[in-house]
Write a protein that holds these residues in place. Structure first.
Motif, short mmCIF file in Angstrom:
data_model
loop_
_atom_site.label_atom_id
_atom_site.label_comp_id
_atom_site.label_asym_id
_atom_site.label_seq_id
_atom_site.Cartn_x
_atom_site.Cartn_y
_atom_site.Cartn_z
N TYR A 18 0.83 -1.21 0.00
CA TYR A 18 0.00 0.00 0.00
C TYR A 18 0.86 1.26 0.00
O TYR A 18 0.63 2.19 -0.77
CB TYR A 18 -0.93 -0.02 1.21
N VAL A 19 1.88 1.29 0.85
CA VAL A 19 2.74 2.46 0.96
C VAL A 19 3.54 2.67 -0.34
O VAL A 19 3.65 3.80 -0.84
CB VAL A 19 3.68 2.33 2.18
N ILE A 20 4.07 1.60 -0.90
CA ILE A 20 4.84 1.70 -2.15
C ILE A 20 3.95 2.23 -3.26
O ILE A 20 4.33 3.14 -4.02
CB ILE A 20 5.45 0.33 -2.51
N THR A 21 2.76 1.68 -3.40
CA THR A 21 1.84 2.11 -4.45
C THR A 21 1.39 3.56 -4.23
O THR A 21 1.31 4.34 -5.18
CB THR A 21 0.62 1.18 -4.49
N LEU A 22 1.12 3.92 -3.00
CA LEU A 22 0.68 5.29 -2.69
C LEU A 22 1.78 6.30 -2.99
O LEU A 22 1.50 7.36 -3.58
CB LEU A 22 0.25 5.39 -1.23
N CYS A 23 3.01 6.00 -2.63
CA CYS A 23 4.12 6.92 -2.91
C CYS A 23 4.32 7.10 -4.41
O CYS A 23 4.53 8.22 -4.88
CB CYS A 23 5.40 6.42 -2.26
N LEU A 62 5.32 -1.13 -11.43
CA LEU A 62 5.26 -1.32 -9.98
C LEU A 62 3.90 -1.88 -9.57
O LEU A 62 3.83 -2.76 -8.70
CB LEU A 62 5.53 0.00 -9.27
N SER A 63 2.84 -1.42 -10.21
CA SER A 63 1.50 -1.95 -9.91
C SER A 63 1.40 -3.43 -10.29
O SER A 63 0.83 -4.22 -9.54
CB SER A 63 0.44 -1.15 -10.65
N LEU A 64 1.98 -3.79 -11.42
CA LEU A 64 1.99 -5.21 -11.82
C LEU A 64 2.77 -6.04 -10.81
O LEU A 64 2.35 -7.14 -10.45
CB LEU A 64 2.60 -5.37 -13.20
N PHE A 65 3.90 -5.51 -10.34
CA PHE A 65 4.69 -6.23 -9.35
C PHE A 65 3.92 -6.41 -8.05
O PHE A 65 3.92 -7.51 -7.47
CB PHE A 65 6.00 -5.47 -9.09
N VAL A 66 3.26 -5.38 -7.59
CA VAL A 66 2.48 -5.46 -6.35
C VAL A 66 1.34 -6.47 -6.51
O VAL A 66 1.08 -7.28 -5.61
CB VAL A 66 1.96 -4.06 -5.94
N ILE A 67 0.67 -6.44 -7.65
CA ILE A 67 -0.42 -7.39 -7.89
C ILE A 67 0.11 -8.82 -7.91
O ILE A 67 -0.51 -9.72 -7.32
CB ILE A 67 -1.15 -7.05 -9.21
N CYS A 68 1.25 -9.03 -8.54
CA CYS A 68 1.85 -10.38 -8.56
C CYS A 68 2.23 -10.85 -7.16
O CYS A 68 1.98 -12.00 -6.79
CB CYS A 68 3.07 -10.41 -9.47
N VAL A 69 2.83 -9.97 -6.37
CA VAL A 69 3.21 -10.33 -5.00
C VAL A 69 1.99 -10.69 -4.17
O VAL A 69 1.96 -11.71 -3.48
CB VAL A 69 4.01 -9.19 -4.34
#
Length: 88
Positions: A18-23, A62-69
Motif C-alpha cells: 500500500y505504501v509503495i503504491t501510494l508513494c 510497480l503496480s503489476l509487481f504489487v499485484i503479482c506479490v
C-alpha cells in the motif's frame, strides 16, 4: 502462536504494498500537475513529457509487481489451507 505471526507478516506485506503504491501514485500526480500547469510552455513537451512517460511506465510496472506479490501470497495461503485440510 504461528498463526498470529503469519497474520502479522500478511498485514505487514499489505501495508508495504500500500505504501509503495501510494508513494508512486503521489509522484505521478505531481508530474501530471506540473505538465498540466506548464502545458503552454515551450519546453514542456521536451522536458516534462518524457519524465511523465517514464513515471507512468514505472507506476504501471510497480503496480503489476504489487499485484503479482499479493496474488502469490494469496495463492500460498490458499495452498497452505488445502495442505492443512489434507493432513487432518
Amino acid at each position: 502462536m504461528l498463526h498470529s505471526v503469519l497474520c502479522r507478516l500478511q498485514n505487514s506485506l499489505y501495508q508495504a504494498c500500500y505504501v509503495i503504491t501510494l508513494c508512486q501514485a503521489l509522484v505521478l500526480c505531481v508530474y501530471c500537475t506540473l505538465v498540466f500547469g506548464q502545458r503552454y510552455h515551450l519546453f514542456v513537451w521536451s522536458v516534462f513529457s518524457p519524465k511523465l512517460l517514464y513515471e507512468a511506465c514505472r507506476t504501471f510496472l510497480l503496480s503489476l509487481f504489487v499485484i503479482c506479490v499479493l496474488f502469490l501470497e494469496t495463492f500460498a495461503l490458499i495452498r497452505k489451507g488445502i495442505d492443512a485440510e489434507k493432513s487432518e
